[in-house]
Design an enzyme around this catalytic site. Structure first.
Site, PDB file in Angstrom:
ATOM      1  N   HIS A 199      96.533  -4.184   5.063  1.00 15.95           N
ATOM      2  CA  HIS A 199      96.607  -3.207   6.173  1.00 15.95           C
ATOM      3  C   HIS A 199      96.371  -1.782   5.667  1.00 15.95           C
ATOM      4  O   HIS A 199      96.861  -0.826   6.255  1.00 15.95           O
ATOM      5  CB  HIS A 199      97.963  -3.260   6.887  1.00 15.95           C
ATOM      6  CG  HIS A 199      98.422  -4.643   7.226  1.00 15.95           C
ATOM      7  ND1 HIS A 199      98.125  -5.253   8.426  1.00 15.95           N
ATOM      8  CD2 HIS A 199      99.129  -5.555   6.515  1.00 15.95           C
ATOM      9  CE1 HIS A 199      98.648  -6.471   8.442  1.00 15.95           C
ATOM     10  NE2 HIS A 199      99.248  -6.689   7.288  1.00 15.95           N
ATOM     11  N   SER A 214      76.980  20.060  -0.733  1.00 16.17           N
ATOM     12  CA  SER A 214      76.843  20.562   0.632  1.00 16.17           C
ATOM     13  C   SER A 214      76.148  21.915   0.562  1.00 16.17           C
ATOM     14  O   SER A 214      76.327  22.664  -0.399  1.00 16.17           O
ATOM     15  CB  SER A 214      78.222  20.713   1.258  1.00 16.17           C
ATOM     16  OG  SER A 214      78.208  21.734   2.221  1.00 16.17           O
ATOM     17  N   LYS A 261      81.938  20.505  -2.480  1.00 16.17           N
ATOM     18  CA  LYS A 261      81.688  19.138  -2.014  1.00 16.17           C
ATOM     19  C   LYS A 261      80.868  18.302  -2.994  1.00 16.17           C
ATOM     20  O   LYS A 261      79.939  18.777  -3.617  1.00 16.17           O
ATOM     21  CB  LYS A 261      80.930  19.162  -0.667  1.00 16.17           C
ATOM     22  CG  LYS A 261      81.749  19.621   0.508  1.00 16.17           C
ATOM     23  CD  LYS A 261      82.941  18.741   0.837  1.00 16.17           C
ATOM     24  CE  LYS A 261      82.579  17.512   1.628  1.00 16.17           C
ATOM     25  NZ  LYS A 261      81.999  17.791   2.918  1.00 16.17           N
ATOM     26  N   GLU A 286      77.389   5.898   1.525  1.00 12.19           N
ATOM     27  CA  GLU A 286      77.366   5.995   2.992  1.00 12.19           C
ATOM     28  C   GLU A 286      76.083   5.401   3.562  1.00 12.19           C
ATOM     29  O   GLU A 286      76.083   4.743   4.599  1.00 12.19           O
ATOM     30  CB  GLU A 286      77.493   7.459   3.417  1.00 12.19           C
ATOM     31  CG  GLU A 286      78.860   8.050   3.139  1.00 12.19           C
ATOM     32  CD  GLU A 286      78.881   9.556   3.367  1.00 12.19           C
ATOM     33  OE1 GLU A 286      79.408   9.989   4.376  1.00 12.19           O
ATOM     34  OE2 GLU A 286      78.325  10.290   2.529  1.00 12.19           O
TER      35      GLU A 286
END
Ligand code: ARG
Length: 458
Positions: free
Chosen positions: A156, A277, A283, A290
């Site tokens: 979970h 970024s 970043k 992704e």
């Protein structure tokens, strides 16, 4: 290019219709398979006395020259041809003259396209298997380094029990082993030779289908010519294998994304596999992971496309079937690109064991082992459970963990506590106690690694 099928029609079609009908912009990917298939066909025709040996030599010379020129880029694909089959045959006839027109004896584009596509799938299935093995090698490399690196195991997405990072990675290795088997099975399903089915009904010529199949490395020939030209199950099998593989890659990518976030910081991806970024200098984005997760959607789309295209088709060939190629090409290219980026990204990934350990300790996932310690010293489990729970609450209040709480604090709760308790609640001890087959103990993880290594080196 002039049309080769001007029979009852005059072959004059609208440019819009020609463009709509044409598949050469994508099926030219199969030029190698098409030419190899034609060479085997010419050999069979000569062996059976349907064409002469000198005609066979002339056809094979011509076809080999086309293959060489297409491979080197000397010959360009003419996009005005209807498809790769027409293109090759037309160039052949231009190059070798009238004999070129004999190549299409005892075959049809319907069995020809099925043949090419099956050969294409077989070739790609083997390539994909090799690429999966590269990813497996990276997983094994990391798992070997981290067979004793403690991290929290989750259910979970809540910290559950201590495991090792190596154990976690080997779970993905097991998925990929199953994927290899799925590509083996997709290969087998493509490994049935349809050539000789002709348009749909077979042929009146004395062909030798088995000879042609053997020449092309097929294990068997299709048993029914109608099925031979209309069966595309092998494409469904192939794209299913791609989809299930992508599901696994996507789950792994999701974890890489989570683990590389500041919230987890279990890993750091190498900067050559992340992006920055344009406005936020801090970043380091896991774009590759992704994209793998994102591209999974399009591969599922390819599977839905082929299933839907096939579902309403009467026997035998229908032009709808030309739609089988782009989805398969797309699924195949996508899977290959994902595997190619994943293997080095995983290899270069840096684990941060301190953070994994901290997260494991903060989860108090050894509280049961603490209770068991008291039980082993004679305390009834219920009482031990209660004391263990109270000590956990104290640790939370003091912002510490069970391993760091001093012995005198433990002794306040029970005289049974002694310095040997630290060994008992040590997370590595908790891991090492899980010796069941497939469990998280270092020994078990090492034997999982050995199993995968054997498979890779087979
Ligand atoms: N380009 C076609 C395809 O991919 C080749 C087969 C054409 N056959 C036919 N009878 N029109 O399906």
């Amino acid at each position: 290019m002039a049309k080769m099928w001007t029979g009852v029609t005059d072959g004059v079609t609208s440019k819009i219709a020609d463009d709509f009908n044409s598949s050469i912009s994508f099926d030219s990917k199969m030029f190698k398979e098409d030419i190899e298939g034609s060479i085997a066909h010419a050999m069979m025709l000569a062996k059976q006395g349907i064409i002469s040996n000198s005609e066979k030599d002339c056809l094979i010379d011509g076809l080999s020259g086309i293959l060489e020129d297409l491979s080197s880029g000397k010959l360009e694909i003419d996009l005005s041809a209807e498809d790769i089959h027409m293109f090759v045959e037309q160039v052949l006839t231009e190059r070798v003259g009238e004999t070129g027109k004999k190549l299409h004896t005892a075959r049809s584009r319907n069995d020809q396209v099925a043949l090419d596509f099956r050969m294409y799938c077989k070739n790609r299935a083997s390539e994909i298997k090799d690429l999966i093995k590269d990813v497996l090698r990276s997983l094994v490399y990391q798992a070997e380094k981290h067979s004793a690196t403690i991290m929290p195991g989750y259910t979970h997405l809540q910290r559950a029990q201590p495991i090792t990072f190596g154990h976690h990675l080997m779970a993905y290795a097991m998925m990929l082993l199953r994927d290899i088997k799925r590509f083996d099975s997709a290969y087998q399903s493509a490994d049935v030779c349809p050539i000789g089915s002709c348009a749909l009904a077979g042929t009146t010529y004395n062909t030798d289908r088995d000879f042609e199949a053997t020449q092309l490395g097929f294990s068997e020939v299709c048993k029914n010519s109608l099925d031979g030209v209309s069966d595309r199950d092998f494409t469904v099998d192939f794209i299913s294998a791609c989809s299930i593989l992508m599901m696994h890659l996507s789950r792994l990518s999701e974890e890489l994304i989570l683990w590389s976030s500041w919230e987890f910081k279990f890993i750091e991806l190498s900067s050559d596999f992340t992006t920055g970024s344009s406005i936020m200098p801090q970043k380091k984005n896991p774009d590759m992971a992704e994209l793998i997760r994102g591209k999974t959607g399009r591969v599922y789309g390819d599977l839905t496309a082929i299933l839907t295209t096939l579902k309403g088709l009467p026997l035998a060939y229908n032009k709808d079937m030309q739609e089988d190629k782009e989805c398969l090409f797309d699924a195949c290219d996508t899977v290959k690109a994902c595997l190619q980026v994943l293997a080095p990204m995983l290899e270069k990934m840096k684990a941060i064991p301190e953070n994994m350990l901290l997260a494991a300790q903060k989860g108090f996932i050894n509280a049961t082992d603490l209770a068991d310690y008291l039980v082993k010293k004679g305390m009834p489990f219920r009482s031990a459970y209660k004391i263990s729970g109270t000590i956990v609450s104290e640790c939370i209040d003091k912002n510490t963990v069970l391993e760091k709480l001093p012995l005198e604090e433990y002794k306040k709760h029970s005289d049974l506590f002694d310095s040997d308790l630290y060994k008992e609640i040590d997370l590595l001890t908790c891991v090492e106690k899980r010796i069941s087959k497939g469990g998280t103990s270092v020994k078990s993880v090492i034997s999982q690694i050995e199993y995968v290594k054997e498979f890779i080196n087979d």
